[in-house]
Design a protein around this motif. Sequence first.
Motif, PDB file in Angstrom:
ATOM      1  N   MET A 236       0.827  -1.204   0.000  1.00 10.49           N
ATOM      2  CA  MET A 236       0.000   0.000   0.000  1.00 10.49           C
ATOM      3  C   MET A 236       0.866   1.261   0.000  1.00 10.49           C
ATOM      4  N   MET A 237       1.906   1.263   0.857  1.00  7.71           N
ATOM      5  CA  MET A 237       2.769   2.437   0.941  1.00  7.71           C
ATOM      6  C   MET A 237       3.460   2.717  -0.386  1.00  7.71           C
ATOM      7  N   ALA A 238       3.827   1.667  -1.104  1.00  8.74           N
ATOM      8  CA  ALA A 238       4.502   1.853  -2.386  1.00  8.74           C
ATOM      9  C   ALA A 238       3.511   2.174  -3.500  1.00  8.74           C
ATOM     10  N   ALA A 239       2.422   1.400  -3.577  1.00 10.84           N
ATOM     11  CA  ALA A 239       1.514   1.526  -4.704  1.00 10.84           C
ATOM     12  C   ALA A 239       0.560   2.709  -4.580  1.00 10.84           C
ATOM     13  N   GLU A 240       0.063   2.977  -3.370  1.00 11.58           N
ATOM     14  CA  GLU A 240      -0.937   4.034  -3.200  1.00 11.58           C
ATOM     15  C   GLU A 240      -0.341   5.340  -2.682  1.00 11.58           C
ATOM     16  N   ALA A 241       0.554   5.224  -1.699  1.00 12.81           N
ATOM     17  CA  ALA A 241       1.134   6.443  -1.132  1.00 12.81           C
ATOM     18  C   ALA A 241       2.355   6.911  -1.908  1.00 12.81           C
ATOM     19  N   GLY A 242       2.900   6.053  -2.786  1.00  6.75           N
ATOM     20  CA  GLY A 242       4.058   6.443  -3.572  1.00  6.75           C
ATOM     21  C   GLY A 242       5.290   6.711  -2.735  1.00  6.75           C
ATOM     22  N   ALA A 243       5.434   5.999  -1.622  1.00 11.23           N
ATOM     23  CA  ALA A 243       6.552   6.248  -0.709  1.00 11.23           C
ATOM     24  C   ALA A 243       7.879   5.881  -1.370  1.00 11.23           C
ATOM     25  N   ALA A 244       8.906   6.659  -1.022  1.00  5.85           N
ATOM     26  CA  ALA A 244      10.249   6.416  -1.545  1.00  5.85           C
ATOM     27  C   ALA A 244      10.824   5.145  -0.932  1.00  5.85           C
ATOM     28  N   VAL A 245      11.858   4.597  -1.585  1.00  3.34           N
ATOM     29  CA  VAL A 245      12.478   3.360  -1.125  1.00  3.34           C
ATOM     30  C   VAL A 245      12.977   3.496   0.308  1.00  3.34           C
ATOM     31  N   ASN A 246      13.624   4.628   0.619  1.00  3.71           N
ATOM     32  CA  ASN A 246      14.149   4.808   1.975  1.00  3.71           C
ATOM     33  C   ASN A 246      13.025   4.852   3.007  1.00  3.71           C
ATOM     34  N   THR A 247      11.891   5.429   2.637  1.00  6.12           N
ATOM     35  CA  THR A 247      10.729   5.458   3.533  1.00  6.12           C
ATOM     36  C   THR A 247      10.205   4.048   3.769  1.00  6.12           C
ATOM     37  N   LEU A 248      10.126   3.266   2.708  1.00  6.09           N
ATOM     38  CA  LEU A 248       9.657   1.886   2.838  1.00  6.09           C
ATOM     39  C   LEU A 248      10.573   1.084   3.743  1.00  6.09           C
TER      40      LEU A 248
ATOM     41  N   ARG B 163      -0.046   4.050  10.672  1.00  8.05           N
ATOM     42  CA  ARG B 163      -0.359   3.743   9.278  1.00  8.05           C
ATOM     43  C   ARG B 163      -0.666   2.252   9.125  1.00  8.05           C
ATOM     44  N   PHE B 164       0.062   1.418   9.853  1.00  5.77           N
ATOM     45  CA  PHE B 164      -0.132  -0.030   9.776  1.00  5.77           C
ATOM     46  C   PHE B 164      -1.524  -0.421  10.273  1.00  5.77           C
ATOM     47  N   PHE B 165      -1.911   0.077  11.456  1.00  6.56           N
ATOM     48  CA  PHE B 165      -3.218  -0.295  11.999  1.00  6.56           C
ATOM     49  C   PHE B 165      -4.355   0.351  11.209  1.00  6.56           C
ATOM     50  N   GLY B 166      -4.109   1.544  10.664  1.00  7.87           N
ATOM     51  CA  GLY B 166      -5.101   2.159   9.792  1.00  7.87           C
ATOM     52  C   GLY B 166      -5.343   1.316   8.552  1.00  7.87           C
ATOM     53  N   PHE B 167      -4.270   0.764   8.012  1.00  9.16           N
ATOM     54  CA  PHE B 167      -4.382  -0.122   6.847  1.00  9.16           C
ATOM     55  C   PHE B 167      -5.178  -1.376   7.196  1.00  9.16           C
ATOM     56  N   LEU B 168      -4.872  -1.986   8.345  1.00  9.04           N
ATOM     57  CA  LEU B 168      -5.591  -3.202   8.743  1.00  9.04           C
ATOM     58  C   LEU B 168      -7.092  -2.936   8.899  1.00  9.04           C
ATOM     59  N   ALA B 169      -7.427  -1.784   9.491  1.00  8.81           N
ATOM     60  CA  ALA B 169      -8.843  -1.457   9.676  1.00  8.81           C
ATOM     61  C   ALA B 169      -9.522  -1.176   8.335  1.00  8.81           C
ATOM     62  N   GLU B 170      -8.823  -0.453   7.467  1.00 10.19           N
ATOM     63  CA  GLU B 170      -9.415  -0.103   6.168  1.00 10.19           C
ATOM     64  C   GLU B 170      -9.648  -1.338   5.307  1.00 10.19           C
TER      65      GLU B 170
ATOM     66  N   GLY C 157       6.866  10.246  -5.221  1.00  8.72           N
ATOM     67  CA  GLY C 157       6.655  10.239  -6.660  1.00  8.72           C
ATOM     68  C   GLY C 157       6.210  11.577  -7.214  1.00  8.72           C
ATOM     69  N   ARG C 158       6.297  12.643  -6.407  1.00  8.77           N
ATOM     70  CA  ARG C 158       5.855  13.965  -6.859  1.00  8.77           C
ATOM     71  C   ARG C 158       6.905  14.597  -7.760  1.00  8.77           C
ATOM     72  N   GLU C 159       6.452  15.136  -8.878  1.00 10.50           N
ATOM     73  CA  GLU C 159       7.353  15.845  -9.781  1.00 10.50           C
ATOM     74  C   GLU C 159       7.438  17.315  -9.397  1.00 10.50           C
ATOM     75  N   ARG C 160       8.617  17.897  -9.609  1.00 12.07           N
ATOM     76  CA  ARG C 160       8.760  19.326  -9.372  1.00 12.07           C
ATOM     77  C   ARG C 160       9.812  19.891 -10.317  1.00 12.07           C
ATOM     78  N   LEU C 161       9.698  21.186 -10.560  1.00 12.46           N
ATOM     79  CA  LEU C 161      10.662  21.883 -11.398  1.00 12.46           C
ATOM     80  C   LEU C 161      11.736  22.478 -10.503  1.00 12.46           C
TER      81      LEU C 161
END
Length: 285
Positions: A1-13, A63-70, A161-165
């Motif tokens: 979920m963190m990777a696919a939906e939240a777009g978390a970076a590798v270091n965050t994961l 975030r983990f328990f929120g995911f389990l409940a959702e 995964g946010r783009e910026r200039l």
Amino acid sequence: MMAAEAGAAVNTLLAYRRDLEGASEELGGRLAEADGAALTRLGAVWLPLARSTVARKASALRRFFGFLAEERLRDDDPSDALPRPGGAQTLPRILDHGEVDALFAVLEQRLADNPTPADLRLSALVELLYGSGLRATELVSLPRHLLRRDQPYAILRGKGGRERLVPISDRARAAVAAYAATLPADAAWLFPSGKAHLSRVRLFQLVRALAGAAGIAPERVSPHVLRHAFATHLLEGGADLRALQSMLGHADIATTQIYTHVDSRRLVELVNQRHPLVDAGRPRS
């Protein structure tokens, strides 16, 4: 979920994985079934840790328990029992203008005396850290042809995964061009190392070594400190907070507002000089 939906970076994961595995180990491998009492005990185990560490661990578990409940994997969310450490936000470490000048003086001396490819690489790295405010991971993983001599900006994909200039100064583009001329034509990365790109750890070591050569305590300097200096010095120069937020890639402007710890004298001068109602000739009532 963190990777696919939240777009978390590798270091965050990786950080989330470490925190969840550590909590699961403390609870005998039964983290997913933990109740409020178990999480209260877990919070007590965390008491000797720094507040920022406790806040990070608690955030991962929420975030983990929120995911389990959702996902309806459990009927309740016991995460209210996790600690919520308070306290003032820590101000970022920065360098003053004189210290930044000292770093660049060392670089200029090396570049003036038959520079090696390593000297050219270090110059390009520091110019991009301080001149564009790149994160360490963004910097070391730049593709070989992303930055062009005739283009004063780059489009980066940063956290989430946010783009910026990102603006690229004339100095930085010149430094990158000089360094890039030393690379093999088929290099995939701007800063290659072995079969991949330069590591964040190696970047950290290079920046600290430069600090030592400039007469600055190495422990005071890191790639992120140069990013902080970029932001703070721009703000001191009158940069707009929203523009700074965009350049730094912050999702929330509250993160950018930490850089408003600039000299109060500078803020007073800014109001007196720039406020639209300032009129030296207008009589005061």
